[in-house]
Design an enzyme around this catalytic site. Structure first.
Site, PDB file in Angstrom:
ATOM      1  CB  SER A  87     -24.204  45.822  -8.902  1.00 25.27           C
ATOM      2  OG  SER A  87     -24.962  45.443  -7.951  1.00 25.27           O
ATOM      3  CG  ASP A 114     -30.871  42.733 -12.094  1.00 27.56           C
ATOM      4  OD1 ASP A 114     -31.147  41.628 -10.854  1.00 27.56           O
ATOM      5  OD2 ASP A 114     -30.506  43.417 -12.072  1.00 27.56           O
ATOM      6  CG  HIS A 143     -27.493  42.026 -10.641  1.00 30.95           C
ATOM      7  ND1 HIS A 143     -27.567  42.625 -10.178  1.00 30.95           N
ATOM      8  CD2 HIS A 143     -26.454  41.512  -9.743  1.00 30.95           C
ATOM      9  CE1 HIS A 143     -27.745  44.121  -9.901  1.00 30.95           C
ATOM     10  NE2 HIS A 143     -26.139  43.658  -9.325  1.00 30.95           N
TER      11      HIS A 143
END
Length: 370
Positions: free
Chosen positions: A59, A163, A198
């Protein structure tokens, strides 16, 4: 980032908090005290080989991994970009025409809409060709290392099919960015068939595979730490079943200058295998956490359950886990990939990049080990 399941819904709140902090000139840390700050020791001087360094991140950490790699390509031989996009994606076209704080606010909006959700493609946001051109220009100016040092690297990229925070197309754009720079196809691996949310993926720790939420560690029967380290370094010894080394809390404050603009936490963590404490010449892997994944948010989950240490233990790899702090200007504890630390955030002089590079220098120094 991570911004839960629907980052666009939270964008007004994030922007409002960021704007309020800028208006107030506030740079204070979170009220939550770090329990280890008073007991942290200096980072150990281990005599590592800095030109065998690799980086990874998830991320916001994925973006920081790419930024560190581009800034210090002479030291970095490989990078793993997990749920992240191409270098420089968030930089506004007004970056050089507005005051620093205004640019950062514009960059944040572009970051969420264009570099996470991929909603701005029609305007060329995250375009690999354009971003590669900008990176080449930055290298020519000496703001980052030469592109020739990047194209020898090995690049692992990952997007989970579940995700909903970072669009798979954004990760594909990152893969294309490296190819546009000249990285050979054989040196780029994009994994896109794992039903992960995610999160960082393991084969034995964390939440159910498709979950996107703290601590952003999921069990998908896929050993991501091993996969990325083997792609970067080649054949490795099997991972350890029991660790021989130590997780060492170290004081990050000596590595920060400029009135603490790096927004780092007071302590970071380094895993030192027994073999690296006893002899010099180990490699280094730098693992950048994601937003809401620092120690303040999830404790040592990312550090100890990601699986890095088990591979490091048997392969003479020191693993550095630098930490960002939450603050009013950075409420989710994200690495700076949109400019909240200043307009130089993509360069070698970026406060966070410079601080982590000083940590690597300190690990390189010869001393009494761990």
């Amino acid at each position: 980032m991570p911004v839960r399941r629907y980052p666009l819904a939270r964008l007004p709140l994030i922007l409002a908090a960021f704007a309020a902090a800028l208006t107030a000139g506030c740079n204070d840390k979170s009220d939550k005290a770090e329990t280890t700050a008073t007991t942290a020791r200096p980072i150990p001087a281990l005599g590592v080989e800095p030109d065998q360094t690799s980086v990874s991140g998830i991320s916001s950490g994925a973006y920081m991994a790419g930024q560190f790699q581009m800034a210090h390509a002479k030291r970095v031989i490989g990078a793993a970009i997990i749920a992240g996009g191409p270098y420089g994606c968030s930089e506004s076209i007004f970056a050089n025409t507005m005051p620093g704080t205004g640019t950062a606010l514009l960059n944040l909006s572009k970051a969420v809409n264009g570099c996470m959700l991929d909603l701005l493609g029609i305007w060329g946001v995250s375009d690999p060709d354009e971003l590669a051109r900008k990176a080449e220009d930055r290298a020519k100016k000496g703001e980052i290392d030469p592109i020739a040092d990047v194209i020898r690297d090995r690049i692992y990229l990952f997007t989970g099919t579940a995700d909903r925070t970072v669009a798979p197309s954004i990760v594909r754009h990152a893969a294309d960015f490296y190819k546009k720079l000249g990285v050979p196809d054989a040196n780029v691996a994009l994994v896109s068939d794992v039903p992960a949310g995610h999160a960082f993926v393991t084969d034995d720790e964390g939440s159910s595979c498709g979950v996107s939420g703290e601590p952003y560690i999921v069990n998908c029967n896929y050993d991501q730490a091993g996969a990325l380290l083997k792609f970067i370094y080649g054949d490795l010894q099997p991972r350890a079943s029991a660790l021989s080394g130590q997780f060492i809390d170290f004081d990050q404050r000596p590595f920060v200058t400029n009135n603490d603009s790096a927004e780092l936490a007071e302590t970071g963590v380094v895993y030192v295998p027994k073999a690296c404490a006893e002899s010099k010449g180990c490699r280094v892997h730098i693992a950048f956490h994601g937003c809401e994944q620092n120690r303040e948010a999830v404790g040592d989950t990312f550090i100890k359950e990601s699986g890095y240490a088990r591979w490091a233990d048997t392969n003479r790899i020191v693993v550095l886990f630098p930490q960002v702090a939450k603050s009013p200007i950075n409420p989710q504890g994200c690495w700076d990939w949109w400019g909240y630390t200043g307009p130089q955030y993509l360069t070698r002089d970026a406060p966070q990049i410079a601080a982590v590079n000083r940590m690597l220098d300190a690990l390189q120094a010869s001393g009494g080990g761990a």
